[in-house]
Design an enzyme around this catalytic site. Sequence first.
Site, PDB file in Angstrom:
ATOM      1  N   ASP A 119      40.601  28.546  43.680  1.00  0.00           N
ATOM      2  CA  ASP A 119      40.435  28.119  45.074  1.00  0.00           C
ATOM      3  C   ASP A 119      40.948  26.685  45.171  1.00  0.00           C
ATOM      4  O   ASP A 119      40.369  25.789  44.543  1.00  0.00           O
ATOM      5  CB  ASP A 119      38.958  28.127  45.494  1.00  0.00           C
ATOM      6  CG  ASP A 119      38.316  29.503  45.500  1.00  0.00           C
ATOM      7  OD1 ASP A 119      38.590  30.303  44.575  1.00  0.00           O
ATOM      8  OD2 ASP A 119      37.513  29.770  46.408  1.00  0.00           O
ATOM      9  N   LYS A 183      40.542  30.580  53.082  1.00  0.00           N
ATOM     10  CA  LYS A 183      39.118  30.245  52.996  1.00  0.00           C
ATOM     11  C   LYS A 183      38.779  29.171  54.019  1.00  0.00           C
ATOM     12  O   LYS A 183      39.537  28.223  54.219  1.00  0.00           O
ATOM     13  CB  LYS A 183      38.817  29.775  51.567  1.00  0.00           C
ATOM     14  CG  LYS A 183      37.396  29.321  51.296  1.00  0.00           C
ATOM     15  CD  LYS A 183      37.273  28.969  49.813  1.00  0.00           C
ATOM     16  CE  LYS A 183      35.967  28.259  49.489  1.00  0.00           C
ATOM     17  NZ  LYS A 183      35.887  27.892  48.059  1.00  0.00           N
ATOM     18  N   LYS A 212      37.984  34.451  53.162  1.00  0.00           N
ATOM     19  CA  LYS A 212      36.737  34.052  52.508  1.00  0.00           C
ATOM     20  C   LYS A 212      36.020  33.040  53.388  1.00  0.00           C
ATOM     21  O   LYS A 212      36.602  32.051  53.830  1.00  0.00           O
ATOM     22  CB  LYS A 212      37.006  33.432  51.131  1.00  0.00           C
ATOM     23  CG  LYS A 212      35.753  32.876  50.454  1.00  0.00           C
ATOM     24  CD  LYS A 212      36.056  32.345  49.054  1.00  0.00           C
ATOM     25  CE  LYS A 212      34.856  31.633  48.442  1.00  0.00           C
ATOM     26  NZ  LYS A 212      35.131  31.157  47.062  1.00  0.00           N
TER      27      LYS A 212
END
Length: 260
Positions: A119, A183, A212
């Site tokens: 990430d 995300k 996400k």
Amino acid sequence: MLSPRQTEPANAGRTPKKEEEAQTMKPYTLDDLARLVDHTNLHPDATRADMEKLCDEAKRYHFKMVAINSVQSKLCSELLAGTDIDTGAAIGFPLGQTTIATKVFETKDALANGANEIDYVVNLTEVKAGNWGYVRDEMAQIVEVCREAGVPSKVIFENCLLTEDEKLGLCKVASEVLPDFVKTSTGFSTGGATVDDVKLMREHVDARVKVKAAGGIRTADAFLDMVRAGAERIGCSAGVPIIEELGRRMAAEGVDTIEL
């Protein structure tokens, strides 16, 4: 009750098929719900004991991943060896204010030390400047490293600091580069995930890219709201109480699945 102002990026990733998919209900078992969780401890003062606890809980509840700072990659990958739980390293975290070369090196280093999900935080300075070429280059380089390693990549937008046009611009770039996920947030800034942001990202990013939600998701209802909005992974530190609460609700209603 549980039951079944930049015009170029404005239409990124929109397809009629996605609108149909958004209305399709899907049954989730309790384990299915647990497998949406990226169990998180990104605190800078986290100890070895904290990492052991995080990994033990991930194994006990069968979460999908532990989300940790990249320096913890080796320890957590060793603690999770022999399981199907991933070690997710946060790159350029939480500010995203390092060079592309630095983020690429950190990604490779985390992977070499056992991480098998990545990430990374975008460079918000370049987003604010409208330097989409830089943003795309950064994303492409990091995603390519992950592809070569066969691991999922996630791009952290930090939506609380962005205008709608900037969010759409990032969705457009992601629709071209195709990371595995976009995300919402780091959880370390002025705000976290919102239902509106999840919906916006799901609508405007290519259907091959998942969403996400992360940041401030602390209750079972907030968790369910994010899934209903289109999130396919939830980053949170409250995974244990959330899954326990969902288990209690399902038991009380005598159901094995929740329709979302």
